[in-house]
Design an enzyme around this catalytic site. Structure first.
Site, PDB file in Angstrom:
ATOM      1  N   LYS A 187      31.957  40.513  13.217  1.00  0.00           N
ATOM      2  CA  LYS A 187      31.083  39.863  14.192  1.00  0.00           C
ATOM      3  C   LYS A 187      31.415  40.480  15.546  1.00  0.00           C
ATOM      4  CE  LYS A 187      30.555  37.076  17.079  1.00  0.00           C
ATOM      5  NZ  LYS A 187      30.129  37.420  18.453  1.00  0.00           N
ATOM      6  N   GLU A 262      44.963  39.481  18.827  1.00  0.00           N
ATOM      7  CA  GLU A 262      45.356  40.233  20.015  1.00  0.00           C
ATOM      8  C   GLU A 262      44.610  39.614  21.180  1.00  0.00           C
ATOM      9  OE1 GLU A 262      45.069  42.113  22.871  1.00  0.00           O
ATOM     10  OE2 GLU A 262      44.566  44.089  22.045  1.00  0.00           O
ATOM     11  N   CYS A 296      42.724  44.908  27.685  1.00  0.00           N
ATOM     12  CA  CYS A 296      43.835  43.978  27.477  1.00  0.00           C
ATOM     13  C   CYS A 296      45.129  44.556  28.036  1.00  0.00           C
ATOM     14  CB  CYS A 296      43.965  43.660  25.999  1.00  0.00           C
ATOM     15  SG  CYS A 296      43.900  45.112  24.943  1.00  0.00           S
ATOM     16  N   GLU A 396      44.995  36.359  33.264  1.00  0.00           N
ATOM     17  CA  GLU A 396      44.296  37.625  33.020  1.00  0.00           C
ATOM     18  C   GLU A 396      42.941  37.572  33.718  1.00  0.00           C
ATOM     19  OE1 GLU A 396      42.651  38.592  29.023  1.00  0.00           O
ATOM     20  OE2 GLU A 396      43.780  40.443  29.215  1.00  0.00           O
TER      21      GLU A 396
HETATM   22  P1  NAI Z   1      36.040  35.616  23.888  1.00  0.00           P
HETATM   23  O1  NAI Z   1      37.419  35.644  23.359  1.00  0.00           O
HETATM   24  O2  NAI Z   1      35.381  34.267  24.006  1.00  0.00           O
HETATM   25  O3  NAI Z   1      35.085  36.535  22.957  1.00  0.00           O
HETATM   26  C1  NAI Z   1      35.576  37.506  22.061  1.00  0.00           C
HETATM   27  C2  NAI Z   1      34.799  37.417  20.761  1.00  0.00           C
HETATM   28  O4  NAI Z   1      34.939  36.113  20.211  1.00  0.00           O
HETATM   29  C3  NAI Z   1      33.288  37.641  20.898  1.00  0.00           C
HETATM   30  O5  NAI Z   1      32.822  38.327  19.752  1.00  0.00           O
HETATM   31  C4  NAI Z   1      32.751  36.227  20.908  1.00  0.00           C
HETATM   32  O6  NAI Z   1      31.402  36.146  20.471  1.00  0.00           O
HETATM   33  C5  NAI Z   1      33.677  35.553  19.925  1.00  0.00           C
HETATM   34  N1  NAI Z   1      33.756  34.085  20.065  1.00  0.00           N
HETATM   35  C6  NAI Z   1      33.660  33.341  21.197  1.00  0.00           C
HETATM   36  N2  NAI Z   1      33.809  32.027  20.921  1.00  0.00           N
HETATM   37  C7  NAI Z   1      34.016  31.942  19.582  1.00  0.00           C
HETATM   38  C8  NAI Z   1      34.243  30.855  18.684  1.00  0.00           C
HETATM   39  N3  NAI Z   1      34.270  29.592  19.109  1.00  0.00           N
HETATM   40  N4  NAI Z   1      34.429  31.133  17.371  1.00  0.00           N
HETATM   41  C9  NAI Z   1      34.405  32.395  16.915  1.00  0.00           C
HETATM   42  N5  NAI Z   1      34.183  33.469  17.720  1.00  0.00           N
HETATM   43  C10 NAI Z   1      33.988  33.236  19.034  1.00  0.00           C
HETATM   44  O7  NAI Z   1      36.041  36.381  25.264  1.00  0.00           O
HETATM   45  P2  NAI Z   1      34.926  36.362  26.444  1.00  0.00           P
HETATM   46  O8  NAI Z   1      34.422  34.976  26.592  1.00  0.00           O
HETATM   47  O9  NAI Z   1      33.959  37.437  26.162  1.00  0.00           O
HETATM   48  O10 NAI Z   1      35.799  36.788  27.706  1.00  0.00           O
HETATM   49  C11 NAI Z   1      36.610  35.837  28.400  1.00  0.00           C
HETATM   50  C12 NAI Z   1      37.942  36.441  28.755  1.00  0.00           C
HETATM   51  O11 NAI Z   1      38.684  36.723  27.578  1.00  0.00           O
HETATM   52  C13 NAI Z   1      37.895  37.763  29.496  1.00  0.00           C
HETATM   53  O12 NAI Z   1      37.656  37.623  30.844  1.00  0.00           O
HETATM   54  C14 NAI Z   1      39.272  38.314  29.182  1.00  0.00           C
HETATM   55  O13 NAI Z   1      40.224  37.777  30.047  1.00  0.00           O
HETATM   56  C15 NAI Z   1      39.545  37.833  27.775  1.00  0.00           C
HETATM   57  N6  NAI Z   1      39.244  38.909  26.812  1.00  0.00           N
HETATM   58  C16 NAI Z   1      40.284  39.629  26.303  1.00  0.00           C
HETATM   59  C17 NAI Z   1      40.034  40.703  25.467  1.00  0.00           C
HETATM   60  C18 NAI Z   1      41.139  41.518  24.896  1.00  0.00           C
HETATM   61  O14 NAI Z   1      40.950  42.689  24.654  1.00  0.00           O
HETATM   62  N7  NAI Z   1      42.271  40.944  24.585  1.00  0.00           N
HETATM   63  C19 NAI Z   1      38.664  41.107  25.137  1.00  0.00           C
HETATM   64  C20 NAI Z   1      37.648  40.241  25.672  1.00  0.00           C
HETATM   65  C21 NAI Z   1      37.955  39.196  26.489  1.00  0.00           C
END
Ligand code: NAI
Ligand code: MG
Length: 493
Positions: A187, A262, A296, A396
């Protein structure tokens, strides 16, 4: 696909021609979401629509997991030599389409050209291991009994990935999973799903059987939430925020399945008094402006001895001022943020830093002007006089925002470095080998780099976090084995 965005001066053909607008890959078929709705994917430099992807939900996840479950026995029983060669063919196809893969990722994420994409190599590494996985024969207490272990795949794996570097993250999960005989449902993030769809198309074209790699697009709360709860999913992986990671872990607990996560970081870059600043400064600037800080691993905290603070800040500031910012299709070093939501988040932290009493040295605002107004552009920003308790030192931000903190002893540097919830990666700048060894051991992080950023030049370096940065490792030989489970076989004479 909708062609409102310019591909810019690139000579590469528009990679969207390789996709089927509004469709996703389930069981080798390009299909719409069961509900028929789509989500627009936006060019973050202009706000234009790049294309549409299905807005999937539980029914689509169910269809994909069933397709993956159907494909599993055949793929599991395929000779690992054949699996390895199919992965290599996939890597070759990616290599021959590398410019299209790269351009598509740049279009949807908004990042400038970075040089050769790691995608083919990330596929080839587990391909090289696929046919070399062995179990053990076990010592036995009697000559009449033979014991051994087999390493077997789990079955259907689920993977939820973020938008920041979708191509490399997609293959980092998919390639080791399928190399050892699992099938997978991915996904991708709603903000940047197109590169994943292209990579899945190339996997199918390479001869990897239908149903082995499935991609279901949609929002996290709709499509994502259904994946770890599906009864046929046997293992999960997630890259993204700690909050979502925790929700996915709770779902995995209900479904009693393992996962690796991660979850980002707040990487310290510790500059010691004997550091070579001419080497350190450009790398520090690069590590926080790379992908507009949306990585990240971003080196978002600089820790510097109090006596060196003003000279280092001055050197960093003059370099920050020369960072070329603009749309990804121009010759720039930094593009826009991914979305209006991410822009609000970063601008929010710029306000928080000022309210907390940190000093803006350079940047601090949204960029304006004709080139910037339609996109999500912010200035690369340095906050000086940051203290460890401030939110801009702890949280972050996921934007091009660098916090400078000072210390008076090595112990204090270690305490500040380790004083956040995160522990993904860290950098130490020093010319003293003894200090390098001591700090490498004392920093709580999954990766510590001395006099550099990241693990470039090292092959198969495990990647993953300590503390709230997550658990489990990717990119290494161990992580390929991590996609297997161990069976003990006992034969009695
Ligand atoms: P997120 O963690 O909510 O989204 C990442 C993935 O999880 C996306 O595919 C999203 O559709 C999915 N997702 C979201 N809610 C979900 C749920 N309840 N159940 C299953 N899947 C779900 O991250 P978001 O909202 O895009 O970004 C917010 C913050 O997260 C960023 O500002 C950053 O600080 C952090 N982040 C960290 C990343 C990393 O590489 N460790 C990558 C992206 C975001
Ligand atoms: Mg979220």
């Amino acid at each position: 696909m909708t062609s409102t965005a310019s591909a810019g001066p690139d000579t590469v053909a528009d990679p969207r021609a390789l996709l089927t607008d509004g469709k996703q890959l389930i069981g080798g078929q390009w299909v719409s979401a069961a509900g028929g709705e789509t989500i627009d994917v936006i060019n973050p430099a202009t706000g234009d629509v790049l294309g549409r992807v299905p807005r999937s939900g539980t029914a689509d996840i169910d269809a994909a997991v069933r397709a993956a479950a159907d494909a599993f026995p055949g793929w599991r029983d395929t000779s690992p030599v054949i699996r390895a060669s199919l992965l290599r063919r996939w890597a070759e196809l990616c290599r021959s389409h590398i410019d299209e893969i790269d351009l598509l990722e740049r279009m949807e994420v908004g990042h400038p050209r970075w040089g050769p994409s790691p995608v083919p190599a990330v596929i080839e590494y587990p391909a090289g291991i696929a046919d070399k996985i062995t179990g053990q024969t076990l010592p036995s207490a009697s000559p009449d009994v033979l014991g051994m272990t087999l390493r077997e795949p789990y079955g259907v794996c689920g993977s939820i990935i973020p938008w920041n570097v979708p191509g490399p993250i997609f293959v980092t999960d998919v390639a080791p999973a399928i190399a050892v005989g699992n099938t997978i449902v991915v996904k991708p993030a709603e903000d940047a799903p197109l590169t994943c769809l292209l990579l899945a198309r190339l996997a199918l074209e390479a001869g990897i059987p239908p149903g082995v790699v499935n991609v279901v697009t949609g929002y996290g709360a709709e499509a994502g939430a259904a994946l770890p709860l599906h009864p046929l999913v046997r293992r999960m992986s997630f890259t993204g925020s700690p909050e979502t990671g925790s929700a996915i872990m709770a779902a995995c607990a209900r479904n009693l399945i393992p996962l690796h996560v991660e979850l980002g970081g707040k990487a310290p870059q510790i500059v010691l008094s004997d550091a070579d600043l001419s080497r350190a400064v450009p790398v520090i600037v690069g590590s926080i402006t790379l992908n507009t800080g949306q990585v990240c691993a971003a080196g978002s905290r600089v820790l510097v001895p109090s006596a060196m603070r003003s000279s280092l800040v001055e050197a960093l500031a003059s370099r920050f001022a020369s960072v070329r910012v603009g749309p990804w299709y121009e010759d720039v070093q930094m593009g826009p943020l991914i979305s209006a939501r991410q822009e609000r988040r970063v601008l929010g932290y710029l306000d928080i830093g000022v309210q907390e009493g940190a000093e803006v040295v350079t940047g601090g605002h949204k960029l304006s002007g004709e080139k910037y107004d339609k996109g999500f552009f912010v200035e690369p920003t340095i906050f000086d006089r940051v203290t460890p308790d401030m939110r801009i030192a702890q949280e972050e931000i996921f934007g091009p925002v660098l916090s400078v903190l000072s210390f008076d002893s090595e112990d204090e540097a270690v305490e500040i470095a380790n004083g956040t919830r995160y522990g993904l990666n860290a950098c130490v700048w020093t010319s003293d080998v003894g200090r390098a060894v001591r700090l490498a051991r004392r920093i709580q992080a999954g990766q510590v780099t001395i006099n550099g950023f990241g693990s470039r030049g090292v092959i198969g370096a495990p990647w993953g976090g300590y503390k709230h940065s997550g658990f489990g490792r990717t990119m290494s030989a161990e992580s390929v084995l991590d996609y297997t489970q161990i069976k003990t076989v006992v034969i009695n004479a």
